[in-house]
Design a protein around this motif. Structure first.
Motif, PDB file in Angstrom:
ATOM      1  N   TYR A  77       0.836  -1.200   0.000  1.00 23.28           N
ATOM      2  CA  TYR A  77       0.000   0.000   0.000  1.00 23.28           C
ATOM      3  C   TYR A  77       0.872   1.250   0.000  1.00 23.28           C
ATOM      4  O   TYR A  77       1.677   1.449   0.931  1.00 23.28           O
ATOM      5  N   PRO A  78       0.739   2.134  -1.008  1.00 23.75           N
ATOM      6  CA  PRO A  78       1.585   3.334  -1.082  1.00 23.75           C
ATOM      7  C   PRO A  78       1.038   4.454  -0.198  1.00 23.75           C
ATOM      8  O   PRO A  78       0.474   5.445  -0.681  1.00 23.75           O
ATOM      9  N   LEU A  79       1.245   4.330   1.084  1.00 23.80           N
ATOM     10  CA  LEU A  79       0.670   5.248   2.062  1.00 23.80           C
ATOM     11  C   LEU A  79       1.056   6.695   1.797  1.00 23.80           C
ATOM     12  O   LEU A  79       0.222   7.608   1.890  1.00 23.80           O
ATOM     13  N   VAL A  80       2.321   6.934   1.479  1.00 22.03           N
ATOM     14  CA  VAL A  80       2.783   8.307   1.273  1.00 22.03           C
ATOM     15  C   VAL A  80       2.190   8.890  -0.002  1.00 22.03           C
ATOM     16  O   VAL A  80       1.888  10.086  -0.081  1.00 22.03           O
ATOM     17  N   SER A  81       1.970   8.062  -1.012  1.00 24.46           N
ATOM     18  CA  SER A  81       1.486   8.542  -2.309  1.00 24.46           C
ATOM     19  C   SER A  81      -0.004   8.852  -2.295  1.00 24.46           C
ATOM     20  O   SER A  81      -0.446   9.854  -2.878  1.00 24.46           O
ATOM     21  N   HIS A  82      -0.812   8.011  -1.672  1.00 25.45           N
ATOM     22  CA  HIS A  82      -2.247   8.260  -1.626  1.00 25.45           C
ATOM     23  C   HIS A  82      -2.543   9.511  -0.790  1.00 25.45           C
ATOM     24  O   HIS A  82      -1.880   9.763   0.225  1.00 25.45           O
ATOM     25  N   PRO A  83      -3.520  10.316  -1.174  1.00 21.50           N
ATOM     26  CA  PRO A  83      -3.899  11.476  -0.349  1.00 21.50           C
ATOM     27  C   PRO A  83      -4.312  11.033   1.047  1.00 21.50           C
ATOM     28  O   PRO A  83      -4.914   9.969   1.227  1.00 21.50           O
ATOM     29  N   ALA A  84      -3.986  11.854   2.034  1.00 15.14           N
ATOM     30  CA  ALA A  84      -4.293  11.498   3.416  1.00 15.14           C
ATOM     31  C   ALA A  84      -5.780  11.276   3.621  1.00 15.14           C
ATOM     32  O   ALA A  84      -6.196  10.357   4.339  1.00 15.14           O
ATOM     33  N   GLU A  85      -6.622  12.104   2.977  1.00 10.31           N
ATOM     34  CA  GLU A  85      -8.066  11.943   3.166  1.00 10.31           C
ATOM     35  C   GLU A  85      -8.557  10.610   2.616  1.00 10.31           C
ATOM     36  O   GLU A  85      -9.503  10.012   3.147  1.00 10.31           O
ATOM     37  N   ALA A  86      -7.895  10.106   1.565  1.00 10.83           N
ATOM     38  CA  ALA A  86      -8.283   8.803   1.014  1.00 10.83           C
ATOM     39  C   ALA A  86      -7.926   7.678   1.977  1.00 10.83           C
ATOM     40  O   ALA A  86      -8.708   6.738   2.168  1.00 10.83           O
ATOM     41  N   SER A  87      -6.764   7.775   2.608  1.00 14.53           N
ATOM     42  CA  SER A  87      -6.383   6.746   3.580  1.00 14.53           C
ATOM     43  C   SER A  87      -7.251   6.826   4.835  1.00 14.53           C
ATOM     44  O   SER A  87      -7.586   5.803   5.437  1.00 14.53           O
ATOM     45  N   ARG A  88      -7.623   8.040   5.235  1.00 18.19           N
ATOM     46  CA  ARG A  88      -8.530   8.158   6.382  1.00 18.19           C
ATOM     47  C   ARG A  88      -9.879   7.531   6.077  1.00 18.19           C
ATOM     48  O   ARG A  88     -10.468   6.848   6.928  1.00 18.19           O
ATOM     49  N   ALA A  89     -10.360   7.715   4.856  1.00 13.41           N
ATOM     50  CA  ALA A  89     -11.625   7.089   4.465  1.00 13.41           C
ATOM     51  C   ALA A  89     -11.493   5.571   4.431  1.00 13.41           C
ATOM     52  O   ALA A  89     -12.428   4.842   4.804  1.00 13.41           O
TER      53      ALA A  89
END
Length: 416
Positions: A77-89
């Motif tokens: 999972y590319p945590l740094v690449s995905h927008p923070a709001e997407a990972s929070r969702a």
């Protein structure tokens, strides 16, 4: 008072259950949420995992989204690449007191990962200045130590319950005598504490002999109690990290034995592998099956304390204590002490190819079936210095050691 991660592990320990955890990671938001959701729905005492992709591990945060946009898959999972709001969702309604989530990443330069995991609302991760540098990176050890000190201080300052699991007990674990694994885990725990963290776990990788592993895990607890006062800590066992059995029955037997080892030694948590480790990246279904198998195998009655192996405990404890005390005596700053220890060959990883590793030691599987030291180089270890030297350690012997566990379990499965 601990956060979600530590409180969950403590509650499970108080109920006499081992927390099971996969190493799962997928590139897309949908696949990652689906995997976490299925683990959370198992009804087992389990921790979710965001295992990061190989691009993120080397600091490439652009390529992951390009590959995903092209319809390709990633190995994490590319945590740094995905927008923070997407990972929070992605984490919404999943991550919480009954299902904590840990970020597993593999990078020697962790600050950006730590910043992003805090931004999305997480506080548990893993690694270490030694354990995520020497096996996986060409980064100079002194630079990795500095980077991990900065990142540890950041996590301690930005979270109330920041938790790091030392990966030191998995340091080429399939070939490394357990005293070095125990010592490295404890030393990294001391490093994290020095930089402000008060919630720590210490890893240990299942080795080649259950009796030796039981003694080593007792030694790990003894040294942690001596050196990590004022810290909330627990022990996490990894199912064997080396070459895995090629048969499903052999792999399942190895996984079940690792779960029983965790139960018998009081490990609070275990990282589970799957029956398909030898030939593919495991699917969600294979991860779920491995979690069920591990939970079932760890649910029986532990071995009585009288059955736990004093001989291996005494041996591993003496070696590991000598290493820990020697290293800590090199400098008041634990990171500087670690750097000096590798520069002087006091710490030396068998068959480790990193430029900052002396490479003067070897390991062997001895006549007890245990991992033991061959050539000891400059390491301050008690006992004989005999054994196989670097020059007389041939490829056939190394190949046999690498395949020892897989062959044993596959042969047992074939004969049953």
């Amino acid at each position: 008072m601990a956060g979600h991660f530590d409180r969950f592990v403590t509650r499970s320990r108080d109920r006499g259950t081992v927390v099971v955890q996969p190493r799962m990671g997928f590139g897309s938001l949908r696949a990652m949420r689906d995997g976490l959701s299925q683990v959370a729905s198992l009804g087992l005492p389990s921790v979710g995992t965001l295992t990061l992709d190989s691009y993120t591990r080397v600091g490439d945060y652009t390529t992951p989204l390009e590959r995903l946009a092209a319809g390709e898959e990633l190995n994490g999972y590319p945590l740094v690449s995905h927008p923070a709001e997407a990972s929070r969702a992605l984490l919404e309604d999943l991550h919480g007191p009954e299902f904590p989530v840990q970020v597993r990443h593999g990078t020697a330069l962790p600050l950006r990962v730590f910043q992003k995991l805090v931004e999305v609302g997480l506080d548990a991760t893993e690694g270490g200045p030694v354990s995520y540098c020497l096996p996986y990176s060409r980064l100079p050890l002194a630079q990795a130590v500095e980077a991990w000190a900065e990142a540890s201080r950041y996590l301690a300052g930005e979270t109330q319950y920041g938790h790091i699991e030392s990966f030191g007990g998995c340091l080429l674990g399939q070939l490394c005598p357990p005293s070095l694994l125990v010592a490295t885990a404890v030393l990294e725990g001391c490093f994290f504490r020095q930089h402000g963290l008060r919630h720590i776990s210490l890893s240990f990788a299942q080795g080649v002999l259950a009796e030796q592993d039981r003694g080593a895990l007792r030694a790990l607890r003894t040294l942690a109690a001596e050196h990590l006062s004022g810290v909330d800590w627990h022990v996490v066992l990894y199912t064997y990290m080396g070459l895995f059995p090629k048969t499903p029955d052999g792999a399942a037997a190895l996984i079940a034995d690792s779960a029983r080892l965790a139960r018998d030694t009081g490990c609070e948590r275990m990282i589970v592998k799957t029956v398909s480790e030898a030939w593919q990246i495991p699917t969600v279904a294979e991860n779920l099956a491995a979690l069920r198998l591990s939970a079932e195998a760890s649910a029986g009655t532990p071995l009585p304390a009288t059955a736990l192996d004093d001989a291996f405990y005494d041996e591993v404890l003496a070696e590991a204590r000598g290493l820990v005390e020697t290293v800590l005596g090199l400098d008041p700053d634990v990171g500087t002490a670690l750097t000096k220890a590798f520069a002087r060959g006091i710490l030396d990883i068998p068959f480790g190819l990193h430029p900052d590793n002396a490479g003067a030691v070897t390991s062997v599987i001895d006549d007890r079936g245990a991992l033991a030291w061959g050539s000891r180089g400059g390491m301050p270890l008690p006992g004989s210095t005999g054994g196989a030297g670097v020059d007389d350690f041939g490829s056939e012997r190394l190949h046999a050691m690498l395949n020892h566990v897989a062959n044993r379990y596959d042969c047992a499965a074939a004969s049953s």
